[in-house]
Scaffold this motif. Structure first.
Motif, PDB file in Angstrom:
ATOM      1  N   ASN A  52     105.086   6.613  30.681  1.00 29.78           N
ATOM      2  CA  ASN A  52     106.043   5.510  30.710  1.00 29.78           C
ATOM      3  C   ASN A  52     105.880   4.687  31.969  1.00 29.78           C
ATOM      4  O   ASN A  52     105.276   5.137  32.944  1.00 29.78           O
ATOM      5  CB  ASN A  52     107.480   6.042  30.649  1.00 29.78           C
ATOM      6  CG  ASN A  52     107.742   6.785  29.357  1.00 29.78           C
ATOM      7  OD1 ASN A  52     108.132   6.201  28.367  1.00 29.78           O
ATOM      8  ND2 ASN A  52     107.466   8.071  29.358  1.00 29.78           N
ATOM      9  N   THR A  53     106.467   3.506  31.944  1.00 29.64           N
ATOM     10  CA  THR A  53     106.558   2.678  33.137  1.00 29.64           C
ATOM     11  C   THR A  53     107.962   2.130  33.256  1.00 29.64           C
ATOM     12  O   THR A  53     108.640   1.913  32.241  1.00 29.64           O
ATOM     13  CB  THR A  53     105.536   1.531  33.108  1.00 29.64           C
ATOM     14  OG1 THR A  53     105.557   0.842  34.363  1.00 29.64           O
ATOM     15  CG2 THR A  53     105.831   0.535  31.996  1.00 29.64           C
ATOM     16  N   ILE A  54     108.422   1.962  34.486  1.00 30.90           N
ATOM     17  CA  ILE A  54     109.742   1.380  34.763  1.00 30.90           C
ATOM     18  C   ILE A  54     109.505   0.184  35.691  1.00 30.90           C
ATOM     19  O   ILE A  54     109.009   0.356  36.805  1.00 30.90           O
ATOM     20  CB  ILE A  54     110.660   2.411  35.441  1.00 30.90           C
ATOM     21  CG1 ILE A  54     110.887   3.607  34.506  1.00 30.90           C
ATOM     22  CG2 ILE A  54     111.987   1.770  35.853  1.00 30.90           C
ATOM     23  CD1 ILE A  54     111.620   4.776  35.156  1.00 30.90           C
ATOM     24  N   ILE A  55     109.829  -1.006  35.207  1.00 29.11           N
ATOM     25  CA  ILE A  55     109.568  -2.230  35.976  1.00 29.11           C
ATOM     26  C   ILE A  55     110.905  -2.902  36.291  1.00 29.11           C
ATOM     27  O   ILE A  55     111.688  -3.177  35.383  1.00 29.11           O
ATOM     28  CB  ILE A  55     108.665  -3.189  35.176  1.00 29.11           C
ATOM     29  CG1 ILE A  55     107.356  -2.484  34.796  1.00 29.11           C
ATOM     30  CG2 ILE A  55     108.379  -4.464  35.976  1.00 29.11           C
ATOM     31  CD1 ILE A  55     106.570  -3.183  33.697  1.00 29.11           C
ATOM     32  N   VAL A  56     111.149  -3.141  37.560  1.00 29.92           N
ATOM     33  CA  VAL A  56     112.432  -3.696  37.987  1.00 29.92           C
ATOM     34  C   VAL A  56     112.233  -5.134  38.456  1.00 29.92           C
ATOM     35  O   VAL A  56     111.283  -5.437  39.185  1.00 29.92           O
ATOM     36  CB  VAL A  56     113.054  -2.837  39.111  1.00 29.92           C
ATOM     37  CG1 VAL A  56     114.429  -3.386  39.507  1.00 29.92           C
ATOM     38  CG2 VAL A  56     113.178  -1.383  38.659  1.00 29.92           C
ATOM     39  N   ASN A  57     113.123  -5.993  38.001  1.00 34.56           N
ATOM     40  CA  ASN A  57     113.093  -7.412  38.392  1.00 34.56           C
ATOM     41  C   ASN A  57     114.462  -7.858  38.894  1.00 34.56           C
ATOM     42  O   ASN A  57     115.481  -7.259  38.571  1.00 34.56           O
ATOM     43  CB  ASN A  57     112.707  -8.288  37.181  1.00 34.56           C
ATOM     44  CG  ASN A  57     111.225  -8.281  36.887  1.00 34.56           C
ATOM     45  OD1 ASN A  57     110.762  -7.529  36.029  1.00 34.56           O
ATOM     46  ND2 ASN A  57     110.474  -9.104  37.601  1.00 34.56           N
ATOM     47  N   VAL A  60     115.884  -4.054  34.289  1.00 32.89           N
ATOM     48  CA  VAL A  60     114.859  -3.009  34.287  1.00 32.89           C
ATOM     49  C   VAL A  60     114.230  -2.959  32.898  1.00 32.89           C
ATOM     50  O   VAL A  60     114.934  -3.051  31.887  1.00 32.89           O
ATOM     51  CB  VAL A  60     115.422  -1.634  34.711  1.00 32.89           C
ATOM     52  CG1 VAL A  60     116.490  -1.128  33.747  1.00 32.89           C
ATOM     53  CG2 VAL A  60     114.300  -0.610  34.830  1.00 32.89           C
ATOM     54  N   THR A  61     112.925  -2.849  32.883  1.00 39.42           N
ATOM     55  CA  THR A  61     112.170  -2.818  31.632  1.00 39.42           C
ATOM     56  C   THR A  61     111.372  -1.530  31.585  1.00 39.42           C
ATOM     57  O   THR A  61     110.669  -1.196  32.548  1.00 39.42           O
ATOM     58  CB  THR A  61     111.214  -4.028  31.552  1.00 39.42           C
ATOM     59  OG1 THR A  61     111.974  -5.217  31.741  1.00 39.42           O
ATOM     60  CG2 THR A  61     110.501  -4.073  30.208  1.00 39.42           C
ATOM     61  N   ILE A  62     111.499  -0.828  30.480  1.00 47.15           N
ATOM     62  CA  ILE A  62     110.796   0.448  30.356  1.00 47.15           C
ATOM     63  C   ILE A  62     109.767   0.352  29.242  1.00 47.15           C
ATOM     64  O   ILE A  62     110.052  -0.178  28.162  1.00 47.15           O
ATOM     65  CB  ILE A  62     111.796   1.589  30.098  1.00 47.15           C
ATOM     66  CG1 ILE A  62     112.687   1.736  31.342  1.00 47.15           C
ATOM     67  CG2 ILE A  62     111.069   2.902  29.778  1.00 47.15           C
ATOM     68  CD1 ILE A  62     113.736   2.785  31.261  1.00 47.15           C
ATOM     69  N   GLY A  63     108.579   0.804  29.540  1.00 50.80           N
ATOM     70  CA  GLY A  63     107.490   0.771  28.580  1.00 50.80           C
ATOM     71  C   GLY A  63     106.966   2.160  28.299  1.00 50.80           C
ATOM     72  O   GLY A  63     107.130   3.078  29.109  1.00 50.80           O
ATOM     73  N   THR A  64     106.326   2.290  27.159  1.00 52.61           N
ATOM     74  CA  THR A  64     105.773   3.584  26.756  1.00 52.61           C
ATOM     75  C   THR A  64     104.331   3.403  26.309  1.00 52.61           C
ATOM     76  O   THR A  64     104.013   2.428  25.633  1.00 52.61           O
ATOM     77  CB  THR A  64     106.588   4.169  25.578  1.00 52.61           C
ATOM     78  OG1 THR A  64     107.952   4.255  25.981  1.00 52.61           O
ATOM     79  CG2 THR A  64     106.097   5.561  25.209  1.00 52.61           C
TER      80      THR A  64
END
Lengths: 447, 129
Positions: free
Chosen positions: A204-209, A297-301
């Protein structure tokens, strides 16, 4: 498989379900208990099944049921003809959907014993945790206006409909070593819990803006992806712990990734370096339709994470090498996330002419090609997309009919190819990944 | 052990005994119990559903074999074909019909389930992985 068997059983047709022993063990235990509810009869083959030649499948059919030790076909005949036991006739309409119980507090014990208990229960990542005393959890809850008993997410995968409350988030936040001011971000992350779990190595990834990046002191610059920042590290670790506690992930019970993924320790948790975006390149959350002043926050898989290694070469610029790297990825859902250093982003914009992130995504969508054989050679693609091909859905139907050596453009949705700017402008590097991003979550809603 | 060393040992033991009487347990290294909150969440159990009655015999019956395409359409198809061979050789009165689901392992296929209930007597469904 168990759902399919149940559907047929409910129409009055005796059914036996078959699978590899690894799956049958899960189906008999966790799936039956929390999801299916029907005591399906199973016959288990050795693992693996897919990818084996006919000779091996022939041996499987002539061999033993991995559950009972009987010959496989005898076990199948028995499963369809042996009268039902009382347990198999059991209905439970009166007390359906019973809840298990978990006490709010654990039994008092020494700190050392409690640390062992948390590990024995698989609630940690096996690094030291902060034990969640009531006092620490209360302090953590001061970081949000939301009530402790508010349900923020009902976790249905794994099955069990576990209701995740603000208080449970605060408990995991304490365990991860968070500060109260992290709570809005962690609550937003928890709405996407648990992380991906399969027999494959999901990551996963957690991207914060947005402004929250600065408020929490997140790192979007040098070493943003490394162990050099409290908020990045703790937020990523929190996602692991909330996935294990709230998601009830347990090794070989309901978490059975054959190799696992090291990325699950921190889930590539970063803040986008919005201050160093080239002119015309929008932050990720703005691309998604949020306002620049929103914190999101955007979470990717996905599965894969590949580094560019060294300096970008003028004779073979970054977008061409990114294209080459993407060829090796599955293109599942056309998904990719490219993390580029600000210096790479500037080169892509100023030298290579990509005036927006979307222009780069469109170029990649148009120029990443792989052979039909390579595309269908991926098991996840084969399992999920070949059925669509058989149903005549495009482009899969056409791709299925083409020769094995024919080239296709599998990243056919440019909007699923995301570009994130992050890093310290020290090296013109980048990472190519196959992370598919979920819609962003507004952190401000959890303040 | 000489006398001087023995005296020193005795004095050390006496000192520790006095400390044990005077000081609380925690100061001697014994851990106190603490209470912490439970991170686990209770799951809801699924509603129990019974199996359908079994057949007395498979002789003369029709068995649907359903490949749910786990691992792709060729992942386990030949496994079912080998089962068909077994029935043909060992229970020739059994009629087998081998089908793939319309979707994949994650999707439903109600039309096929209906067909099985109308034309079949039993089913074998699978198979991964």
């Amino acid at each position: 498989m168990s759902r399919h068997a149940r559907s047929v059983e409910e129409l009055g047709v005796p059914t036996v379900a078959t699978a590899g022993i690894n799956i049958v063990n899960y189906a008999l235990d966790y799936d039956f208990k929390y999801s299916n509810g029907m005591p399906i009869r199973y016959v288990a083959f050795p693992f693996p099944i897919a990818g084996q030649p006919r000779s091996v499948h022939k041996e499987y059919v002539a061999g033993k049921d991995q559950l009972t030790g009987q010959p496989v076909m005898t076990a199948i005949v028995d499963a369809l003809t042996t009268p039902l036991t009382d347990k198999e006739k059991m209905t439970d309409t009166a007390s359906s959907a019973q809840a298990e119980t978990e006490p709010r507090f654990l039994a008092p014990d020494t700190e050392e014993n409690l640390r062992h208990l948390f590990k024995d229960k698989e609630w940690t990542d096996y690094n030291p945790i902060i034990l969640p005393t009531e006092e620490r959890v209360s302090e953590m809850l001061t970081g949000t206006s939301h009530k402790p008993d508010e349900v923020i997410n009902t976790i249905r995968f794994m099955p069990g409909n576990r209701e995740l409350t603000v208080e449970k988030v605060a408990i995991a936040a304490v365990m991860a070593g968070a500060k109260p001011e992290y709570m809005p971000l962690l609550l937003a992350i928890a709405t996407r819990a648990p992380f991906g779990n399969s027999t494959t190595s999901m990551a996963n990834t957690i991207i914060v803006n947005g402004p929250i990046r600065k408020e929490l002191g997140m790192n979007s610059g040098t070493n943003a992806m490394g162990p050099y920042n409290d908020a990045n590290s703790v937020a990523g670790r929190f996602f692991t712990l909330i996935s294990k506690t709230a998601g009830d992930y347990r090794n070989n019970v309901n978490a059975w990734e054959s190799l696992g993924s090291n990325l699950q320790y921190n889930s590539v948790t970063i803040a986008e370096n919005e201050e160093k975006l080239p002119e015309g390149w929008e932050p990720l959350h703005v691309q998604m339709g949020f306002k620049p002043e929103d914190s999101v926050v955007t979470i990717g898989t996905g599965w894969s994470y590949i580094s560019s290694l060294g300096e970008t070469q003028p004779a073979y610029p970054a977008h061409m090498l990114i294209r080459d790297y993407l060829r090796s990825l599955s293109a599942y859902g056309s998904g990719a996330t490219i993390y580029v250093d600000p210096t790479t982003a500037s080169l892509l914009k100023d030298v290579n002419g990509f005036e927006t992130k979307l222009k780069l995504s469109e170029w990649l969508s148009e120029n990443v090609e792989k052979t039909v054989a390579s595309y269908w050679g991926n098991g996840v693609i084969m399992t999920s997309n070949m059925a669509m091909a058989f149903q005549g859905l495009e482009p899969y139907a056409s791709w299925q009919k083409m020769s094995r050596d024919a080239l296709i453009k599998p990243f056919n949705n440019p909007k699923a190819i995301n570009v994130v700017v992050v890093g310290g402008s020290i090296q013109t590097t980048w990472f190519a990944t196959d992370f598919r991003l979920n819609p962003g979550v507004r952190v401000d809603d959890w303040r | 052990m000489n006398l001087k060393r023995l005296n020193a040992k005795l004095l050390q033991a006496l000192f520790c005994s006095v400390l044990a009487i005077l000081l609380p347990a925690s100061a001697m290294g014994a851990e106190e119990n603490i209470t912490v909150m439970n991170p686990a969440i209770a799951g809801k159990l699924a509603k129990r559903v019974p199996l359908s009655p079994r057949l007395d015999t498979l002789q003369g019956k029709t068995i649907y074999m359903v490949d749910n395409q786990w691992g792709g359409p060729e992942g386990a198809y030949q496994l079912f074909e080998e089962m068909q061979v077994w029935f043909a050789e060992n229970m020739p009165s059994v009629k087998t019909i081998l089908r793939r689901t319309e979707g994949n392992m994650f999707t439903d296929d109600p039309a096929l389930w209906k067909e099985i209930s109308e034309k079949g007597d039993a089913a074998i469904i699978g198979t991964g992985q």
